[in-house]
Design a protein around this motif. Structure first.
Motif, PDB file in Angstrom:
ATOM      1  N   ASN A  21       1.325  -1.405   7.947  1.00  0.00           N
ATOM      2  CA  ASN A  21       2.349  -1.142   6.926  1.00  0.00           C
ATOM      3  C   ASN A  21       3.427  -0.192   7.462  1.00  0.00           C
ATOM      4  O   ASN A  21       3.999   0.597   6.720  1.00  0.00           O
ATOM      5  CB  ASN A  21       1.691  -0.571   5.659  1.00  0.00           C
ATOM      6  N   LYS A  39      -2.032  -3.436  -5.041  1.00  0.00           N
ATOM      7  CA  LYS A  39      -1.290  -4.149  -6.099  1.00  0.00           C
ATOM      8  C   LYS A  39      -1.033  -5.602  -5.689  1.00  0.00           C
ATOM      9  O   LYS A  39      -1.010  -6.497  -6.534  1.00  0.00           O
ATOM     10  CB  LYS A  39       0.059  -3.459  -6.384  1.00  0.00           C
ATOM     11  N   ARG A  96       8.575   9.759  -2.280  1.00  0.00           N
ATOM     12  CA  ARG A  96       7.863   9.359  -3.497  1.00  0.00           C
ATOM     13  C   ARG A  96       7.625  10.529  -4.436  1.00  0.00           C
ATOM     14  O   ARG A  96       7.863  10.440  -5.638  1.00  0.00           O
ATOM     15  CB  ARG A  96       6.502   8.720  -3.137  1.00  0.00           C
ATOM     16  N   GLY A 140       0.045   3.512   2.046  1.00  0.00           N
ATOM     17  CA  GLY A 140       0.401   2.320   1.271  1.00  0.00           C
ATOM     18  C   GLY A 140      -0.816   1.620   0.663  1.00  0.00           C
ATOM     19  O   GLY A 140      -0.759   0.437   0.320  1.00  0.00           O
ATOM     20  N   THR A 185      -2.171   1.946  -2.322  1.00  0.00           N
ATOM     21  CA  THR A 185      -1.905   1.475  -3.687  1.00  0.00           C
ATOM     22  C   THR A 185      -0.976   0.261  -3.661  1.00  0.00           C
ATOM     23  O   THR A 185      -1.210  -0.724  -4.380  1.00  0.00           O
ATOM     24  CB  THR A 185      -1.281   2.603  -4.533  1.00  0.00           C
ATOM     25  N   THR A 186       0.026   0.321  -2.800  1.00  0.00           N
ATOM     26  CA  THR A 186       0.977  -0.786  -2.677  1.00  0.00           C
ATOM     27  C   THR A 186       0.237  -2.066  -2.272  1.00  0.00           C
ATOM     28  O   THR A 186       0.433  -3.128  -2.877  1.00  0.00           O
ATOM     29  CB  THR A 186       2.053  -0.425  -1.619  1.00  0.00           C
TER      30      THR A 186
END
Ligand code: ATP
Length: 199
Positions: free
Chosen positions: A174, A20, A143, A14, A16-17
């Motif tokens: 996460n 962001k 994904r 996670g 990249t999540t």
């Protein structure tokens, strides 16, 4: 001096999540893996040296034949080391230039191989995104629409996530057991405090 924070974690953890969410807080994020991938087709000097070592046919026009490259380097550690030695300097240079341009209180460099590549050394703190392996496998399968075996073979090429997490200064859980946004907000406030103290 802008504080430099690394953000890392295993495949599908996670990163990249989480990155962001930091971006929503106006924190500049450098996506090292994406940039490094793009340099293969944009950095003329790098392209030249890759062709010189691996042969002209490794490119079709400006496009790298990624499956050909993968089959060479995944079966031969010497070739992999050679490729890394070509890609590493322009990647580091690109990141350095980007970092120098930033004026925010702190910046984030997101990379899967922060420790493996040695670039953790140039960073002030490292955030690890921790997600249990079985959750990561399921999320990447969903994904990317790939099989469990494919995800496992990608994971084999990285340092165990547990080892990585021990080397981090902060951990974001996460796993799905804790909300992520409040954890990021709390860390953001804490880092801003560190920035103030370092002034
Ligand atoms: P990679 O190493 O492959 O680049 P990554 O670490 O950047 O992956 P993401 O792409 O951010 O990971 O997340 C992997 C997948 O899991 C994505 O589809 C993302 O939407 C999903 N995901 C991330 N965090 C959560 C969460 N807390 N709950 C549910 N799904 C999540």
């Amino acid at each position: 001096m802008v504080l430099k924070i690394g953000l890392t974690g295993g495949i599908g953890s996670g990163k990249t999540t989480v990155a962001k969410i930091f971006e929503l807080l106006n924190v500049p994020v450098y996506y090292a893996d994406a940039v490094s991938k793009s340099l293969y087709t944009t950095d003329k000097d790098l392209m030249q040296s890759i062709k010189a070592h691996f042969g002209e046919s490794i490119y079709t026009g400006n496009q790298l034949n990624r499956s050909m490259m993968a089959s060479i380097v995944f079966n031969d550690p010497t070739q992999l080391a050679l490729l890394n030695s070509l890609v590493h300097p322009p990647t580091i240079r690109h990141a350095e230039e980007w970092m120098q341009q930033q004026t925010a209180p702190y910046l984030i460099k997101e990379a899967a191989l922060l420790f493996e590549s040695g670039s953790a050394a140039g960073l002030d703190y490292i955030i690890g995104v921790h997600t249990p392996k079985h959750v990561r496998i399921k999320r990447v399968m969903d994904r990317d629409g790939v099989s469990r075996e494919e995800v496992l073979s990608r994971m084999e090429r990285q340092v165990e996530e547990n080892i990585k997490m021990k080397l981090c200064d902060f951990i974001i859980d996460n796993s799905g057991q804790q909300l992520v946004i409040p954890q990021v907000l709390q860390l953001h406030q804490y880092i801003l405090k560190l920035v103030e103290e370092n002034k």
